[in-house]
Design a protein around this motif. Structure first.
Motif, PDB file in Angstrom:
ATOM      1  N   MET B  32     -15.708   9.997   2.926  1.00 42.49           N
ATOM      2  CA  MET B  32     -14.751   8.944   2.611  1.00 42.49           C
ATOM      3  C   MET B  32     -15.079   8.293   1.270  1.00 42.49           C
ATOM      4  SD  MET B  32     -12.523   9.086   4.819  1.00 42.49           S
ATOM      5  CE  MET B  32     -11.524   7.662   4.440  1.00 42.49           C
ATOM      6  N   PHE B  33     -16.382   8.170   1.003  1.00 42.23           N
ATOM      7  CA  PHE B  33     -16.816   7.559  -0.256  1.00 42.23           C
ATOM      8  C   PHE B  33     -16.285   8.365  -1.435  1.00 42.23           C
ATOM      9  CE2 PHE B  33     -20.188   6.899  -3.496  1.00 42.23           C
ATOM     10  CZ  PHE B  33     -20.134   5.532  -3.587  1.00 42.23           C
ATOM     11  N   ALA B  36     -12.499   8.339  -1.861  1.00 39.72           N
ATOM     12  CA  ALA B  36     -11.997   7.180  -2.601  1.00 39.72           C
ATOM     13  C   ALA B  36     -12.028   7.456  -4.095  1.00 39.72           C
ATOM     14  CB  ALA B  36     -12.829   5.952  -2.269  1.00 39.72           C
ATOM     15  N   PHE B  37     -13.127   8.026  -4.564  1.00 39.62           N
ATOM     16  CA  PHE B  37     -13.228   8.298  -6.001  1.00 39.62           C
ATOM     17  C   PHE B  37     -12.207   9.330  -6.430  1.00 39.62           C
ATOM     18  CE2 PHE B  37     -17.943   6.981  -6.097  1.00 39.62           C
ATOM     19  CZ  PHE B  37     -17.563   5.688  -6.365  1.00 39.62           C
ATOM     20  N   ALA B  40      -8.776   7.910  -6.352  1.00 43.75           N
ATOM     21  CA  ALA B  40      -8.559   7.005  -7.486  1.00 43.75           C
ATOM     22  C   ALA B  40      -8.328   7.816  -8.751  1.00 43.75           C
ATOM     23  CB  ALA B  40      -9.754   6.081  -7.660  1.00 43.75           C
ATOM     24  N   VAL B  43      -4.831   9.269  -8.695  1.00 43.79           N
ATOM     25  CA  VAL B  43      -3.820   8.238  -8.926  1.00 43.79           C
ATOM     26  C   VAL B  43      -3.802   7.834 -10.394  1.00 43.79           C
ATOM     27  CG1 VAL B  43      -3.285   5.822  -8.473  1.00 43.79           C
ATOM     28  CG2 VAL B  43      -3.833   7.339  -6.581  1.00 43.79           C
ATOM     29  N   LEU B  44      -4.999   7.633 -10.949  1.00 44.56           N
ATOM     30  CA  LEU B  44      -5.060   7.198 -12.348  1.00 44.56           C
ATOM     31  C   LEU B  44      -4.534   8.285 -13.265  1.00 44.56           C
ATOM     32  CD1 LEU B  44      -8.513   5.400 -12.418  1.00 44.56           C
ATOM     33  CD2 LEU B  44      -6.273   4.360 -12.620  1.00 44.56           C
ATOM     34  N   GLY B  47      -0.835   8.660 -12.819  1.00 42.90           N
ATOM     35  CA  GLY B  47      -0.143   7.467 -13.290  1.00 42.90           C
ATOM     36  C   GLY B  47      -0.232   7.267 -14.789  1.00 42.90           C
ATOM     37  N   SER B  48      -1.143   7.969 -15.429  1.00 44.21           N
ATOM     38  CA  SER B  48      -1.311   7.754 -16.861  1.00 44.21           C
ATOM     39  C   SER B  48      -0.333   8.630 -17.623  1.00 44.21           C
ATOM     40  CB  SER B  48      -2.741   8.100 -17.255  1.00 44.21           C
ATOM     41  OG  SER B  48      -2.874   8.092 -18.652  1.00 44.21           O
ATOM     42  N   LEU B 266     -10.014   5.870 -20.130  1.00 36.55           N
ATOM     43  CA  LEU B 266      -9.761   6.125 -18.714  1.00 36.55           C
ATOM     44  C   LEU B 266     -10.424   7.443 -18.302  1.00 36.55           C
ATOM     45  CD1 LEU B 266      -8.355   4.709 -16.509  1.00 36.55           C
ATOM     46  CD2 LEU B 266      -6.260   5.903 -17.057  1.00 36.55           C
ATOM     47  N   SER B 269     -14.146   6.903 -18.087  1.00 32.57           N
ATOM     48  CA  SER B 269     -14.492   6.107 -16.905  1.00 32.57           C
ATOM     49  C   SER B 269     -14.563   6.990 -15.676  1.00 32.57           C
ATOM     50  CB  SER B 269     -13.437   5.026 -16.677  1.00 32.57           C
ATOM     51  OG  SER B 269     -13.327   4.194 -17.791  1.00 32.57           O
ATOM     52  N   THR B 270     -13.494   7.761 -15.448  1.00 28.96           N
ATOM     53  CA  THR B 270     -13.463   8.561 -14.227  1.00 28.96           C
ATOM     54  C   THR B 270     -14.513   9.657 -14.278  1.00 28.96           C
ATOM     55  OG1 THR B 270     -11.640   9.741 -15.231  1.00 28.96           O
ATOM     56  CG2 THR B 270     -11.088   8.115 -13.594  1.00 28.96           C
ATOM     57  N   LEU B 273     -17.937   8.152 -13.675  1.00 31.58           N
ATOM     58  CA  LEU B 273     -18.045   7.633 -12.314  1.00 31.58           C
ATOM     59  C   LEU B 273     -18.335   8.762 -11.333  1.00 31.58           C
ATOM     60  CD1 LEU B 273     -17.377   5.055 -10.432  1.00 31.58           C
ATOM     61  CD2 LEU B 273     -15.297   6.296  -9.959  1.00 31.58           C
ATOM     62  N   PHE B 277     -22.058   9.542  -9.776  1.00 28.69           N
ATOM     63  CA  PHE B 277     -22.412   9.364  -8.368  1.00 28.69           C
ATOM     64  C   PHE B 277     -22.819  10.687  -7.723  1.00 28.69           C
ATOM     65  CE2 PHE B 277     -20.789   5.078  -8.582  1.00 28.69           C
ATOM     66  CZ  PHE B 277     -21.668   4.447  -7.739  1.00 28.69           C
TER      67      PHE B 277
ATOM     68  N   PRO D 243     -16.699   2.958   3.441  1.00 27.61           N
ATOM     69  CA  PRO D 243     -17.135   3.586   2.192  1.00 27.61           C
ATOM     70  C   PRO D 243     -16.103   3.455   1.083  1.00 27.61           C
ATOM     71  CG  PRO D 243     -17.561   5.033   4.021  1.00 27.61           C
ATOM     72  CD  PRO D 243     -16.784   3.889   4.569  1.00 27.61           C
ATOM     73  N   THR D 260     -15.951   0.445 -18.016  1.00 26.97           N
ATOM     74  CA  THR D 260     -14.906   1.347 -17.525  1.00 26.97           C
ATOM     75  C   THR D 260     -13.593   0.579 -17.404  1.00 26.97           C
ATOM     76  OG1 THR D 260     -15.515   0.853 -15.265  1.00 26.97           O
ATOM     77  CG2 THR D 260     -16.545   2.764 -16.282  1.00 26.97           C
ATOM     78  N   VAL D 261     -12.517   1.305 -17.232  1.00 26.84           N
ATOM     79  CA  VAL D 261     -11.204   0.652 -17.267  1.00 26.84           C
ATOM     80  C   VAL D 261     -10.334   1.036 -16.069  1.00 26.84           C
ATOM     81  CG1 VAL D 261     -11.179   0.369 -19.745  1.00 26.84           C
ATOM     82  CG2 VAL D 261     -10.345   2.485 -18.784  1.00 26.84           C
ATOM     83  N   PHE D 262     -10.951   1.198 -14.903  1.00 27.68           N
ATOM     84  CA  PHE D 262     -10.172   1.679 -13.753  1.00 27.68           C
ATOM     85  C   PHE D 262      -8.997   0.761 -13.429  1.00 27.68           C
ATOM     86  CE2 PHE D 262     -14.548   3.115 -12.890  1.00 27.68           C
ATOM     87  CZ  PHE D 262     -14.315   4.465 -13.026  1.00 27.68           C
ATOM     88  N   GLN D 281      -5.061   0.885 -13.548  1.00 24.85           N
ATOM     89  CA  GLN D 281      -3.989   0.319 -12.737  1.00 24.85           C
ATOM     90  C   GLN D 281      -4.531  -0.756 -11.802  1.00 24.85           C
ATOM     91  OE1 GLN D 281      -1.903   3.364 -10.675  1.00 24.85           O
ATOM     92  NE2 GLN D 281      -1.660   4.627 -12.503  1.00 24.85           N
ATOM     93  N   LEU D 284      -4.346  -0.096  -8.039  1.00 23.08           N
ATOM     94  CA  LEU D 284      -5.271   0.842  -7.399  1.00 23.08           C
ATOM     95  C   LEU D 284      -6.294   0.099  -6.551  1.00 23.08           C
ATOM     96  CD1 LEU D 284      -6.367   3.688  -7.104  1.00 23.08           C
ATOM     97  CD2 LEU D 284      -7.678   3.345  -9.180  1.00 23.08           C
ATOM     98  N   LEU D 288      -7.175   0.589  -2.532  1.00 22.12           N
ATOM     99  CA  LEU D 288      -8.513   0.886  -2.028  1.00 22.12           C
ATOM    100  C   LEU D 288      -9.016  -0.245  -1.147  1.00 22.12           C
ATOM    101  CD1 LEU D 288     -10.104   2.345  -5.268  1.00 22.12           C
ATOM    102  CD2 LEU D 288      -9.413   3.603  -3.252  1.00 22.12           C
TER     103      LEU D 288
END
Lengths: 521, 331, 279, 609
Positions: B32-33, B36-37, B40, B43-44, B47-48, B266, B269-270, B273, B277, D243, D260-262, D281, D284, D288
């Protein structure tokens, strides 16, 4: 019964909650006042408190050109028993017009009545009868202008007739006022203004108007400190005070680009009261600064101690020479000097309050009005404006208007200390870093009407490095004003000017507004 | 519903040890952790309005990622072998294969840090990336200023304004002897170059006009005149010229090429991230294996569950990478 | 004592129902029409708001009935159980029929509510079902910022553009709209998230930084309406007090005209003192 | 990483052979502070959360004070706060107050009191295990709460305190300049949430493993008491939803600290800072966040539902009405709970089509709640009720839950939610569910399991007093909030009376505040009762309530290892007033069958798990 005991205990605890003595809000003294030697400092504070009071008990000092708000009334009935002159029946409204007609003509309205308003703490001035002028009441008068310390304790309106009711005082009046005596109750706008100020303004601008309320530390730019009597956005000359209208305009419209929000929906009387209170606060602050400045040179703690030392030496010499009878001690010298200060203080106060009074008097303010109407906003006019802009404004506001002229990286000299600031950039009179406006965003803090921009350019912005440009563009006043309009026309155009080909290139290619292209507000 | 039963079963629940069940549940939370990433990210990205995909923008090395995928899969296989060996009580073999796994994970991190190095050296870091020409130009001036300041600090001159700095510098040049002198001269020259560039960047006019001259041009400006705007290309050329200049040798290593990457922040960042992790999970896995390896020859059957559970974890880490690789490297 | 407790639990729902019944009369109800003084009406001034109100009353009736019935049932079982008969309680593990019944009936009701409301949601939020007239000419762009509403109108006779135009008109905290026709505003935020909330009009829409969100409504009665922020936006959240002034089209046109005049004020036309500067 | 501790856990039967004697005396620190015994950890959680309840309550009272007497001096603490300003609450302090109130109440009270305190205490005892599956992990899950408390506490004192609401919506929470205290305070806040996340994750994995794998012989899934079902489903929700929040928290930390710019779109200007360069966004985060925080609502409710089911059945001396439907309803709530998060965002500007789906799923989640309510009423029906504190609190739970559930329908229907979103109506709704329902359940549970925890009964009179005061105070405080919501009063307003349409609501707020103070005072009665009964209450035997479930067959308080007689389960937990039970009206789960047709062959091993 254990349960009962416990219950009583907890309820007693609960009862304590609202029963505590509330702390009162207080005025903070200027740091310079605190730096004066103790006795002189407290004399100044005493003077200040006497003239302006505390936030809880504000004094409406009539010498100051503030509209404190007045209710005119007449005594209609006094209790036979003289000792109970705490309370008597009064009537508000129509009376006393004969005497004060001249003053009131401009209103042309009936005298207001207090209605349900809480009058507690307001001062009462007798206009006729034995007490007229307030001379007979102890401490009730100073310099013929200071208000009576006689205060209203309560006012209860009659059910059927709102203009009549019982008025009670905090002090005993002996003998009681006679029936038919007229009086004025002064200062309701001040107390109403204070209430509103406490709810709307205080947490940023501070109780004393020092711009240091609890919220202030989170704000950029910091809230205005009214105490030096400087207001940035005014319609008057730079050296003048703002008119009531200027203050109202700022409160109504807010200051775009800052945290000063718009209070458009305040009622008229609320607005008026707040403006009067802010003016009053500003006067109090400036009065303090002026008093202290006069004394600071001699009575600042360190200076004073040195002065005492040297005077003591002189005195001892004199004593030995025989020109002095008593052997001076440190204490006696101190007392001497402080006595001089105390003797001077009323004169200084008188003098400075006069200066203040004149400064805030409406008649002494000159509103800036352009001599010629705005030049039509044509390409030619803007082109002329652009030249003026590049020559006069670009050093701070940058050639492209982004507020990044080279002055931003230079070290500015502090006007007062003649020293360079430790950080590069521009600073205002409050010692805070200030940035030239980014003109590409189309946000104009002092208002976006042409006249607002004209005044900003013409008179500069009070308290900031933005200088007045009046007369700079041409010797002929009319032509100068016309040139100023050209410049204003160009400034309006800056957000819509293309930034050169390269800047937005890659951004537009990908169809998105970048941060530096003209913001869409 | 039966309300009563005469005699109960002896063992309730699943036929696996608690630790293994716990590990499966833990992996569930981990899924699940990362979901989420990854969610996200999707979506980003969707959406971009755009996304940097070119290698010169992103500095992503697909080959390195592919090798890493292979490395991880192989290490996963070795864990399985090690676990088998534990089952067969062949502790030496198990140790050996775990050591291989450990080595491969080191390799994985090595390749990863090579990739990171490529990004860091080009300043592909979140909020460092210029997204358009103007930002790129501004970034160059900012970096040049930083170089000047750092160099000043290194030479022990804490001047105030740039003008002051330069005066101090000139004075210092007079005093200093030997090798330092040339350094200072270079710095002084570099400083004035920086001032010129920053002034041009602020005024947004062409570099071809020297700033002193620009001042007089500006005074003489007549209505309708326009100075030519500064272009990214101009700055690039200028930087190239400066780099070619011998006297500034070395001073530019810290100034990055102006290279706008739309949506680069962006992306960075992703990217950092998710890979970051994941790398953290790899390190945790290495610690788990390291604890086994530290047993050396003392490794015994008691560690069997441990190895099985860390193996499960390791497969999960592998699996996450198998999702990340196509998402970040290929799409 | 046992009956007391049973009664205790019956007492409070009665209080609750009483409070709800007297609320409209006590003015603890929807804020109503235009003038802040005539708040008691409690009626929405937009057709969509009326739909929302109707839906509210429908749900209120349904939930009230359920509330009353469940509490009557609760009271009944409590009183039954309070009887101290000294014998064993009923031995029952449940009833299949009952379970089925109280699954199907609420399902039906819930599905009914869901479907019934879809239309209002569509009208409010789905762009393709916005009234065309409103979409074509948005009245203004409302930009929320900490802590005020900045409003940009197109110059009279022009259309609102996405980017600011030189002749746009600006005000703050004062949104004027024409009555009796659907109007659309473009909502955006300059800094953090805000929410455009006009309680009397039953309109609420968050303003998201980085997005332009269209909102439409139609005011049927001229007057002043509140506009507040409903999404925490910082310490001054409560200060975002503004008004929507609904006025007939002609007056609205005049307002824009006056606004333009005010905004083009060069201080020369009226040579009055500075006090005259404020409107 | 202790989850993969190779130490094998002996099952209950094997352990029982060792018996009590095998346990030597532990040192004070090991026994009461760093204890690995699930009962002690449960009690530690309980006491900590009760203290935190006081803290959260005090914060709430400060909020209520401002609403009743805006800008007036706050009692007691007024002296400490901004004395120069007359001791008034400032607007930014107000935002911190409600932020911290919610944070403390949700993360430090409601979630840990249910899952932490009663989950720990009840799970091994009620399924017949000697301890949790991973005792050390269990201890850690308690001690991870303290860094969280420290972080939340610290955040109040650095840079002004977190001021963007417990929902921490970007950009208010994301940009340093946006909110006062949005500097390190917000970072500490996020760190605290992360600690809570770890604590909950460890707890939930532990519970799941214990419940799945460590049930005593004969304890099939459908013989577990509802409490265990509640805990089980809660643990699933926690393990798989939390989580996501942790991940989102890391993303926000990245935005705040590492550039970062999430969640940061481009061109945003806050507090006069330079425009942001981004592309992220803000919405977002909301997705979450609510993906966790909506299930979190059920995390805060389901265990209480389970406990109330048990207590109601026991106090009515009657089997639970519809045990299996109750279990299925709970599972349905959990399942649907994962797909309804969008109903928190109806007005946020997300895709309207998404709004429709979320609305329908949200409507459907009302159904299992309704089924549960009917079943509780069914359980009371025909019962032989014992009107004690436990029962009263449970009935209050049911009654309050009905109100909270019904007011939820208004929010589920999107068009009405447009109006009610972020008004006091929603405040009323979730307080009815979280306080009215959950906390009354917890108050009942405190009294119910108190004898098992400390071997002493609680004082019944003080208990009833506490109940009545709390009940009156609660309804007095929160029922009028429905009216405030209908009148359109938005949440989180420091001074609603600034707005003309809300001016007339001040007297109502004043009355509510006094009810709130009454409710606050009532909690001292609970504390007094708790402390007094802990040491001076009358001692009790193993089964003071004549209950059926397993924990009542252990000694009170149970020793280390829980059961002196290894429990073997023969029946479900709700065999009250059964015709088979003879004179008494209960049949414990451990009691061997009394029927004649004893089947000698051992039944099939249960592998439904």
């Amino acid at each position: 019964m254990r349960v009962l005991q416990l219950l009583i205990l907890t309820l007693a605890f609960a009862a304590c909650l609202p029963g505590c003595d509330p702390p009162e809000s207080t005025f903070v003294y200027n740091t310079k006042t605190e730096e004066l030697t103790r006795d002189v400092g407290s004399a100044v504070k005493e003077r200040l408190d006497g003239d302006f009071g505390s936030p809880k008990n504000s004094v409406a000092w009539l010498r100051m050109p503030v509209d404190y708000g007045t209710f005119k009334g007449e005594v209609v009935e006094v209790d036979e028993d003289a000792s109970s002159a705490y309370q008597f029946r009064v009537k508000f409204g129509s009376n006393g017009d004969e005497e004060t007609d001249g003053e009131d003509e401009e209103d042309g309205q009936a005298s207001p009545t207090p209605g349900e308003m809480n009058l507690a703490g307001l001062a009462i001035i007798w206009k006729s009868g034995d007490y007229a002028g307030g001379s007979q009441i102890d401490g009730g008068k100073r310099d013929g202008e200071k208000l009576a310390t006689l205060q209203v304790a309560a006012w209860s309106k009659d059910e059927e007739n709102g203009e009549e009711g019982l008025l009670s005082l905090r002090q005993l009046m002996d003998p009681p006022p006679a029936v038919g005596d007229t009086f004025e109750i002064v200062g309701h706008k001040l107390s109403f203004g204070r209430q509103l100020y406490a709810a709307h303004c205080q947490h940023c601008h501070g109780t004393s108007g020092d711009g240091a309320g609890p919220t202030a530390e989170y704000l950029n730019p910091r809230p205005r400190d009214y105490r030096p009597g400087k207001f940035k956005f005014q319609s008057t000359l730079k050296t003048n005070r703002p008119t009531d209208g200027d203050l109202q305009r700022i409160i109504k419209k807010g200051i775009p680009g800052t945290y000063m929000p718009s209070f458009l929906l305040l009622e008229d009387d609320e607005m008026d009261s707040i403006v009067q209170y802010v003016k009053w606060l500003s006067m109090r602050g400036e009065y303090e600064i002026k008093l202290v400045t006069q004394l600071y040179f001699d009575y600042e703690k360190v200076v004073f101690d040195e002065a005492v030392e040297s005077a003591l030496e002189d005195g001892l010499e004199e004593f030995e020479d025989g020109t002095r009878d008593e052997k001076p001690t440190k204490r006696s010298i101190q007392d001497e000097l402080i006595e001089t200060a105390n003797a001077d203080l009323p004169d200084i106060a008188e003098q400075e309050s006069n200066v203040l009074k004149d400064a805030w008097t409406k008649e002494n303010m000159t509103v800036v009005v352009p001599l010629v109407a705005r030049t039509p906003d044509t390409a030619e006019s803007r082109a002329r404006g652009r030249v003026l802009y590049v020559q006069n404004c670009a050093a701070c506001h940058g050639a492209t208007g982004r507020g990044d002229g080279e002055q931003v990286n230079a070290y500015m000299v502090n006007d007062q200390t003649r020293e360079k600031y430790p950080e590069p950039g521009l600073f205002d009179d409050w010692g805070q870093s200030i940035k030239p406006r980014n003109l590409t965003r189309g946000i104009y803090r002092g208002g976006r009407r042409p006249i607002d921009l004209f005044r900003r350019v013409f008179e500069g912005i009070n308290g900031t490095p933005m200088p007045p440009f009046k007369g700079k563009f041409d010797n002929d006043k009319k032509i100068n004003d016309a040139r100023t309009w050209d410049l204003v026309n160009y400034i309006y155009h800056i957000p819509f000017e293309s930034r050169g080909k390269s800047a937005g290139d890659s951004a537009t290619k990908h169809g998105r507004t970048a941060a530096s292209t003209p913001s869409t507000r | 519903m039966s309300h009563e039963s005469p005699a109960p079963a002896l063992k309730m629940g699943l036929p696996i040890p608690n630790s293994k069940l716990g590990m499966w549940l833990f992996l569930g939370t981990e899924i699940m952790f990362f979901t989420a990433f990854i969610g996200a990210y999707l979506v980003l990205r969707i959406g971009s309005p755009g996304w940097p995909t070119k290698v010169e923008d992103t500095h992503i090395v697909v080959e390195a990622g592919a090798i890493n995928t292979f490395v991880l899969i192989l290490s996963s296989y070795f864990v399985v072998v090690a676990h088998e060996a534990m089952g067969a009580k062949n502790f030496q073999k198990a140790w050996k294969f775990l050591a291989f796994t450990f080595g491969l994970s080191c390799l994985f991190l090595g390749i990863k840090s090579y990739e990171y190095y490529g990004k860091i050296s080009h300043d592909i870091l979140p909020s460092h990336i210029a997204e358009n020409d103007e930002q790129a130009i501004n970034k160059v001036t900012r970096e040049m200023e930083d170089v000047v300041n750092a160099e000043m600090a290194r030479l022990g001159m804490e001047g105030k304004a740039l003008e002051d700095k330069r005066t101090a510098l000139q004075a210092a040049i007079g005093e200093q002897k030997g090798g330092k002198l040339s350094q200072l001269q270079a710095l002084a020259a570099f400083d004035s170059e920086f001032v010129e560039l920053s002034r041009h960047a602020r005024d947004n006019v062409a570099l071809s006009i020297p700033s002193a001259e620009f001042e007089s041009q500006r005074k003489a400006l007549t209505p309708g005149d326009k100075l030519q705007p500064l272009t990214l290309h101009g700055v690039e050329e200028y930087l190239k010229k400066l780099r070619a200049d011998k006297q500034f040798a070395g001073l530019f290593s810290e100034v990055h090429d102006p290279h706008p990457v739309p949506y680069g922040n962006l992306f960075a960042s992703t990217y950092f991230l998710m890979t970051g992790f994941h790398a953290l999970h790899v390190i945790i896995g290495m610690i788990l294996f390291g604890m086994v390896l530290m047993q050396g020859s003392k490794l015994d059957a008691g560690w069997s569950d441990w190895i099985e559970n860390s193996g499960l974890y390791w497969h999960f880490v592998d699996l996450v990478w198998i999702f990340l690789f196509p998402l970040l490297y290929i799409v | 004592m046992r009956y007391f407790w049973a009664a205790f639990f019956m007492f409070w729902p009665i209080v609750a129902i009483v409070i709800f019944t007297i609320s409209p009369a006590m003015n603890w109800w929807f804020p109503g029409a235009g003038d802040p003084d005539s708040l008691t009406k409690g009626q929405s001034m937009t057709p969509l708001g009326v739909d929302i109100d109707n839906l509210f009353y429908l749900i209120l009736i349904i939930t009230s009935v359920v509330f009353v019935l469940t509490h009557i049932a609760l009271g009944y079982v409590l009183f039954r159980g309070a009887r101290d008969e000294g014998k064993k309680a009923l031995f029952s593990h449940g009833s299949h029929a009952l379970e089925v019944m109280w699954t199907i009936v609420p399902t039906g009701i819930l599905i009914f509510i869901s479907l019934y409301q879809l239309d209002v949601w569509r009208k409010f939020r789905v762009m393709s079902s916005f009234p065309e007239a409103a979409v074509e000419a948005p009245v203004a762009e409302v930009t929320a910022r900490q802590f005020e509403w900045r409003i940009r109108y197109p110059a009279p006779g022009k259309k609102l553009q996405l980017k600011p135009q030189p002749d746009d008109l600006y005000t703050v905290n004062d949104l004027h709209v024409p009555t009796n026709r659907p109007v659309m505003i473009q909502l955006r935020s300059e800094d953090v998230q805000h929410s455009f909330f006009a309680p009397q009009l039953r309109v609420k829409q968050d303003a998201l930084p980085g997005q332009v969100i269209p909102v439409w409504f139609e005011v049927t009665q001229a007057g002043h309406y509140q506009l507040t922020c409903a999404e925490l936006c910082g310490w001054g959240h409560y200060k975002m007090k503004a008004r929507i002034v609904a006025e007939p089209q002609t007056q609205f046109g005049k307002y824009l005209h006056d606004l333009r005049n005010e905004q083009n004020d060069d201080g020369v036309q009226d040579k009055k003192s500075g006090d005259a500067d404020d409107e | 990483m202790s989850t993969i501790n190779p130490a094998s856990t002996p099952n209950a039967l094997a352990h029982a052979v060792h018996g009590e004697a095998a346990h030597h005396e532990l040192s004070f620190v090991r026994k009461y502070i760093f204890s690995t015994d699930h009962k002690m950890i449960g009690i530690q959680f309980l006491i900590t959360t009760l203290l935190m309840l006081m803290v959260g309550g005090a914060l709430a009272l400060a909020v209520r004070w401002q609403l009743a007497y805006p800008w007036k001096t706050m009692p007691i603490v007024g002296e400490l706060l901004f004395a120069q300003q007359g001791g008034q609450i400032t607007p930014e302090f107000y935002t911190m107050l409600f932020t911290m109130h919610a944070t403390v109440m949700i993360f430090l009270v409601v979630i840990p009191v249910l899952a932490g305190a009663y989950g720990n205490f009840c799970i091994p005892l009620m399924i017949g295990a000697d301890d949790m599956a991973f005792p050390t992990l269990n201890m850690l899950s308690y001690w991870f709460m303290w860094p969280a408390i420290a972080c939340f506490g610290t955040s109040f004192f650095v840079g002004g305190g977190p001021a963007s609401g417990w929902t921490s919506y970007p950009l208010l929470a994301d940009l340093y300049e946006a909110a006062p205290g949005s500097g390190w305070a917000q970072n500490f806040w996020l760190l605290g949430v992360t600690f809570i996340g770890f604590s909950s994750m460890m707890g939930s994995i532990n519970y799941l493993t214990t419940i799945i794998n460590m049930r005593a012989p004969g304890m099939t899934l459908f013989r577990m008491p509802m409490t265990i079902w509640g805990m089980f489903i809660t643990a699933i929700l926690q393990a798989f939803a939390l989580p996501v929040l942790t991940a989102a928290g890391f993303m926000q930390v990245g935005d705040r600290l590492f550039g970062t710019v999430f969640f940061i779109p481009s061109g945003v200007v806050v507090n006069n800072a330079a425009p942001t360069i981004g592309g992220g966004q803000p919405l977002l985060w909301q997705h979450l966040f609510w993906f966790y925080s909506h299930p979190a609502v059920y995390i805060m409710l389901l265990p209480a539902m389970g406990m109330v089911s048990d207590m109601l059945a026991t106090m009515c001396r009657k089997p639970l009405f519809g045990y299996k439907p109750m279990v299925y309803a709970m599972a349905a709530i959990a399942g649907l709970g994962f797909i309804v998060w969008g109903h928190h965002m109806f007005t946020s500007g997300m895709n309207p089509a998404l709004g429709m789906t979320f609305m329908i799923s949200t409507m459907m989640i009302a159904l299992p709640s309704a089924i549960k309510t009917f079943n509780w009423i069914g359980t009371i029906w025909g019962g032989n009720i014992r009107f004690n504190t436990v029962f009263l609190n449970c009935v209050a739970f049911v009654s309050m839950f009905i109100v909270g559930g019904l007011s939820g329908i208004f929010m589920a229907a999107v068009p009405t939610d447009i109006y009610f979103h972020d008004t006091y109506f929603i405040v009323a709704h979730f307080h009815y569910v979280l306080f009215g329902a959950t906390l009354f359940g917890v108050f009942g549970a405190i009294v119910y399991w108190f004898p098992k925890m400390f071997g002493r009964m609680m004082n019944e009179k003080l208990g009833k007093l506490h109940f009545v005061l709390t009940f009156i105070g609660f309804n007095g405080t929160f029922f009028p909030m429905h009216m405030l919501g209908i009148a359109g009063m938005p949440r989180r307003y420091a001074d609603p009376y600034l707005h003309p349409y809300l001016e007339h609501l001040q007297p109502m707020n004043l009355i509510m505040t006094w009810f709130a103070i009454l409710m606050g005072v009532a909690q001292f009665v609970l504390l007094a009762n708790f402390a007094y009964s802990m040491f001076l209450g009358p001692k009790c035997g193993r089964n003071p309530w004549d209950a059926n479930s397993l924990e009542w067959s252990a000694p009170s308080p149970p020793g280390h290892g829980n059961f002196d007689i290894p429990p073997v389960i023969y029946r479900g937990p709700y065999e009250f007033s059964s015709p088979l039970s003879g004179d008494k009206d209960f049949l414990m789960q451990t009691e061997p069958p009394v029927t004649d047709n004893v089947n000698d062959t051992p039944p099939e091993p249960d592998d439904t798990a």
